[in-house]
Design an enzyme around this catalytic site. Structure first.
Site, PDB file in Angstrom:
ATOM      1  N   HIS A 117      46.049  31.752  32.296  1.00  0.00           N
ATOM      2  CA  HIS A 117      46.709  31.197  33.474  1.00  0.00           C
ATOM      3  C   HIS A 117      47.769  30.168  33.106  1.00  0.00           C
ATOM      4  O   HIS A 117      47.618  29.409  32.158  1.00  0.00           O
ATOM      5  CB  HIS A 117      45.673  30.570  34.411  1.00  0.00           C
ATOM      6  CG  HIS A 117      44.935  31.607  35.181  1.00  0.00           C
ATOM      7  ND1 HIS A 117      43.657  31.433  35.644  1.00  0.00           N
ATOM      8  CD2 HIS A 117      45.310  32.845  35.572  1.00  0.00           C
ATOM      9  CE1 HIS A 117      43.275  32.531  36.277  1.00  0.00           C
ATOM     10  NE2 HIS A 117      44.259  33.398  36.246  1.00  0.00           N
ATOM     11  N   HIS A 170      39.612  44.807  37.421  1.00  0.00           N
ATOM     12  CA  HIS A 170      38.763  45.083  38.583  1.00  0.00           C
ATOM     13  C   HIS A 170      39.314  44.367  39.813  1.00  0.00           C
ATOM     14  O   HIS A 170      39.580  43.165  39.752  1.00  0.00           O
ATOM     15  CB  HIS A 170      37.327  44.595  38.335  1.00  0.00           C
ATOM     16  CG  HIS A 170      36.675  45.249  37.160  1.00  0.00           C
ATOM     17  ND1 HIS A 170      35.545  44.741  36.544  1.00  0.00           N
ATOM     18  CD2 HIS A 170      36.993  46.385  36.469  1.00  0.00           C
ATOM     19  CE1 HIS A 170      35.192  45.528  35.534  1.00  0.00           C
ATOM     20  NE2 HIS A 170      36.067  46.531  35.462  1.00  0.00           N
ATOM     21  N   HIS A 205      49.663  40.292  38.187  1.00  0.00           N
ATOM     22  CA  HIS A 205      48.989  39.135  37.593  1.00  0.00           C
ATOM     23  C   HIS A 205      47.875  39.592  36.653  1.00  0.00           C
ATOM     24  O   HIS A 205      47.796  39.149  35.502  1.00  0.00           O
ATOM     25  CB  HIS A 205      48.419  38.246  38.704  1.00  0.00           C
ATOM     26  CG  HIS A 205      47.550  37.138  38.212  1.00  0.00           C
ATOM     27  ND1 HIS A 205      48.004  35.845  38.061  1.00  0.00           N
ATOM     28  CD2 HIS A 205      46.251  37.110  37.808  1.00  0.00           C
ATOM     29  CE1 HIS A 205      47.029  35.086  37.599  1.00  0.00           C
ATOM     30  NE2 HIS A 205      45.951  35.836  37.434  1.00  0.00           N
ATOM     31  N   GLU A 206      46.992  40.459  37.139  1.00  0.00           N
ATOM     32  CA  GLU A 206      45.828  40.850  36.340  1.00  0.00           C
ATOM     33  C   GLU A 206      46.240  41.537  35.034  1.00  0.00           C
ATOM     34  O   GLU A 206      45.610  41.340  33.997  1.00  0.00           O
ATOM     35  CB  GLU A 206      44.896  41.750  37.151  1.00  0.00           C
ATOM     36  CG  GLU A 206      44.277  41.075  38.379  1.00  0.00           C
ATOM     37  CD  GLU A 206      43.534  39.775  38.058  1.00  0.00           C
ATOM     38  OE1 GLU A 206      43.002  39.648  36.933  1.00  0.00           O
ATOM     39  OE2 GLU A 206      43.494  38.885  38.935  1.00  0.00           O
ATOM     40  N   ASP A 224      38.567  43.370  43.870  1.00  0.00           N
ATOM     41  CA  ASP A 224      37.449  43.219  44.791  1.00  0.00           C
ATOM     42  C   ASP A 224      37.642  44.167  45.980  1.00  0.00           C
ATOM     43  O   ASP A 224      38.566  43.990  46.775  1.00  0.00           O
ATOM     44  CB  ASP A 224      37.376  41.757  45.274  1.00  0.00           C
ATOM     45  CG  ASP A 224      36.122  41.487  46.096  1.00  0.00           C
ATOM     46  OD1 ASP A 224      35.443  42.459  46.504  1.00  0.00           O
ATOM     47  OD2 ASP A 224      35.828  40.294  46.330  1.00  0.00           O
ATOM     48  N   GLN A 275      72.101  27.440  51.045  1.00  0.00           N
ATOM     49  CA  GLN A 275      73.326  26.733  50.632  1.00  0.00           C
ATOM     50  C   GLN A 275      73.518  25.409  51.341  1.00  0.00           C
ATOM     51  O   GLN A 275      74.199  24.525  50.821  1.00  0.00           O
ATOM     52  CB  GLN A 275      74.532  27.652  50.853  1.00  0.00           C
ATOM     53  CG  GLN A 275      74.492  28.840  49.885  1.00  0.00           C
ATOM     54  CD  GLN A 275      75.514  29.891  50.192  1.00  0.00           C
ATOM     55  OE1 GLN A 275      75.804  30.167  51.356  1.00  0.00           O
ATOM     56  NE2 GLN A 275      76.076  30.489  49.156  1.00  0.00           N
ATOM     57  N   ASP A 333      77.489  19.658  46.907  1.00  0.00           N
ATOM     58  CA  ASP A 333      76.436  20.687  46.841  1.00  0.00           C
ATOM     59  C   ASP A 333      75.455  20.526  47.978  1.00  0.00           C
ATOM     60  O   ASP A 333      74.930  21.492  48.518  1.00  0.00           O
ATOM     61  CB  ASP A 333      75.595  20.545  45.554  1.00  0.00           C
ATOM     62  CG  ASP A 333      76.382  20.776  44.302  1.00  0.00           C
ATOM     63  OD1 ASP A 333      77.445  21.414  44.373  1.00  0.00           O
ATOM     64  OD2 ASP A 333      75.926  20.311  43.230  1.00  0.00           O
ATOM     65  N   ASP A 367      41.744  51.438  51.420  1.00  0.00           N
ATOM     66  CA  ASP A 367      42.707  50.664  52.226  1.00  0.00           C
ATOM     67  C   ASP A 367      44.111  51.259  52.206  1.00  0.00           C
ATOM     68  O   ASP A 367      44.917  50.990  53.094  1.00  0.00           O
ATOM     69  CB  ASP A 367      42.817  49.226  51.694  1.00  0.00           C
ATOM     70  CG  ASP A 367      41.476  48.522  51.661  1.00  0.00           C
ATOM     71  OD1 ASP A 367      40.537  49.025  52.317  1.00  0.00           O
ATOM     72  OD2 ASP A 367      41.368  47.486  50.989  1.00  0.00           O
ATOM     73  N   HIS A 424      46.600  39.336  32.141  1.00  0.00           N
ATOM     74  CA  HIS A 424      45.346  39.068  31.404  1.00  0.00           C
ATOM     75  C   HIS A 424      45.005  40.235  30.481  1.00  0.00           C
ATOM     76  O   HIS A 424      44.576  40.033  29.346  1.00  0.00           O
ATOM     77  CB  HIS A 424      44.179  38.865  32.375  1.00  0.00           C
ATOM     78  CG  HIS A 424      44.268  37.616  33.196  1.00  0.00           C
ATOM     79  ND1 HIS A 424      44.495  36.380  32.642  1.00  0.00           N
ATOM     80  CD2 HIS A 424      44.127  37.417  34.528  1.00  0.00           C
ATOM     81  CE1 HIS A 424      44.489  35.464  33.615  1.00  0.00           C
ATOM     82  NE2 HIS A 424      44.278  36.064  34.764  1.00  0.00           N
TER      83      HIS A 424
HETATM   84 ZN    ZN Z   1      34.548  43.069  37.117  1.00  0.00          ZN
HETATM   85 ZN    ZN Z   2      44.221  35.368  36.586  1.00  0.00          ZN
HETATM   86 CA    CA Z   3      36.707  38.217  47.173  1.00  0.00          CA
END
Ligand code: ZN
Ligand code: ZN
Ligand code: CA
Length: 467
Positions: A226, A194, A216-217, A196, A327, A425, A122, A220
């Site tokens: 999370h 991994h 994000h990954e 997708d 603002q 404000d 991609d 982990h």
């Molecule tokens: Zn996997």
């Molecule tokens: Zn996650």
């Molecule tokens: Ca998927």
């Protein structure tokens, strides 16, 4: 990907598509089953569980899931719950798997290696390299961890793109939904990431931004789970608001495992507003189609009768083109138009639809002099067709129908709204009253008698217990 598209529905029809507890379609039933199995450890180990026992387990898991996402805890797969379940997200469960290793998993060595095992078609390879490198930098900037890329052999963190079943007991599911997963620190597959391959990976706002998901990954891979903080990168659902940055919640998480950064000045991240924090202040507030929306940093908040707590989400969920840190904002209800201000620019929207041709500058549109650099607050008064603009301790009044500033302005705030102080404000008008906000204070003001009716906490609209 909007994170709560169901709320757009609310705008359109003023009610939910489905009342809570309505029978769902077979697809929905399957969705609930699979979602709870994948992310809430609902076990379907092939054994025949008696029906009643199974359904009480489902209710329990549904409640856990609803609690995590701040949904109304009904134990039923209602419309809101199904909407959240349909959102694209990380494949790692929100609750720990049935067998959890004791203690928090962490890398003992803080100098880690990574290797990109294969590439997605991609994107150009350089873009993939860059996205992954930037994602690592987010985490190394706030911790003692360092990451070195290697191009052969085994690395601590192996990264690759796979589709469907790729022999790690965590099959991917085709386009959408489950985007990626990563394994907690450890030997072998531990730490690996991994993606997708059935997703389309991008380097921009289109679904799905590789840098955002990688950031994000890697959390982990380093030992984080999370977070229920929607502003955190470790929130399970895919939200891309344009910039990718660690929130203070993410930083607290990684530093709890590895300690502070070696940098003498500790890096800070943005905090997500706490709707019931008595210190909460607002950037801007406006009515919109009968609701009141509160703005703070990257977020909006609004009262939602379907939820126990006010809803909090990214401004970009509704208006992808709006900047953070608005603002002022006001609704010109006759035209069903909301105008948002930041600096000397403003944007206009009808509902969630941004109007074309914006941002425009406040000088040519409203007739402000160049000495006005930004607007603190604004509110439209329906009875008179006038809009009040608050700039420092002064008020400008604009006639929406004549489309010009009224003569004799600016005037001091004290001359028009006595008692509310010399700085505003945020302000909005509702049912004939003005609500002025300054710091944690809120004044309810009656323009007919020119008197303050009540002094309230700024977040009094949120039905918090302490208010
Ligand atoms: Zn996997
Ligand atoms: Zn996650
Ligand atoms: Ca998927």
């Amino acid at each position: 990907m909007h994170s709560l598209p169901l709320l757009l529905l609310l705008w359109a029809v003023g009610s939910h598509g489905l009342p809570a507890g309505t029978l769902k379609t077979q697809d929905d039933e399957l969705l609930v089953q699979q979602y709870l199995e994948s992310y809430y450890n609902l076990r379907s180990d092939g054994k025949q569980i008696e029906r009643q026992r199974k359904s009480s387990l489902v209710v329990e898991k549904l409640k856990q899931m609803q609690e995590f996402f701040g949904l109304k805890v009904t134990g039923k797969p209602d419309a809101d719950t199904l909407e959240v379940m349909k959102q694209a997200r990380c494949g790692v469960p929100d609750v720990a798997l049935f067998v959890v290793t004791e203690g928090n998993p962490r890398w003992e060595n803080t100098h880690l290696t990574y290797r990109i095992e294969n590439y997605t078609p991609d994107l150009p390879r350089a873009d993939v390299d860059h996205a992954i490198q930037k994602a690592f930098q987010l985490w190394s900037a706030v911790s003692p961890l360092t990451f070195t890329k290697v191009s052969e052999g085994l690395a601590d963190i192996m990264i690759g793109f796979y589709r469907g079943d790729h022999r790690d007991n965590s099959p991917f599911d085709g386009p959408g939904r489950n985007l990626a997963h990563a394994f907690q620190p450890g030997q072998g597959i531990g730490g690996d990431v991994h993606f997708d391959e059935d997703e389309t990976w991008t380097r921009d706002f289109r679904n799905y931004n590789l840098y955002r998901v990688a950031a994000h990954e890697l959390g982990h891979s380093l030992g984080l789970s999370h977070s229920a903080d929607i502003g955190a990168l470790m929130y399970p659902n895919y939200i891309f608001s344009g910039d990718v940055q660690l929130s203070q919640d993410d930083i607290n998480g990684i530093q709890a495992i590895y300690g502070p950064s070696k940098n003498p000045i500790q890096p800070m991240g943005p905090q997500t507003p706490q709707v019931c924090d008595s210190k909460l202040t607002f950037d801007a507030i406006t009515t919109i189609r009968g609701e009141v929306m509160f703005f703070k940093d990257r977020f909006y908040m609004r009262i939602n009768s379907y939820y126990p707590e006010p809803e909090l989400n990214f401004i970009t969920t509704f208006w992808p083109n709006l900047p953070n840190g608005l603002q002022a904002a006001y609704e010109f209800a006759d035209r069903d138009e909301v105008r948002f201000f930041k600096g000397n620019k403003y944007w206009a929207a009808q509902g969630e639809q941004m109007l074309p041709g914006y941002p425009k500058d406040i000088y040519s549109s409203f007739g402000f002099p160049r000495s006005v650099k930004n607007i603190d607050a604004a509110a439209f008064e329906e009875d008179t067709g006038k809009t009040y603009f608050f700039v420092a301790n002064k008020i400008w009044r604009y006639d929406e129908y004549k489309q010009s500033m009224d003569a004799g302005y600016p005037k001091s705030i004290a001359a028009i709204f006595p008692g509310i102080g010399s700085k505003v404000d945020a302000v909005f008008q509702k049912d004939g009253f003005f609500y002025f906000f300054h710091g944690t204070r809120q004044y309810k003001f009656d323009p007919k008698t020119k008197r303050i009716l009540t002094l309230l906490k700024a977040n009094s609209w949120f039905n918090c217990r302490q208010n």
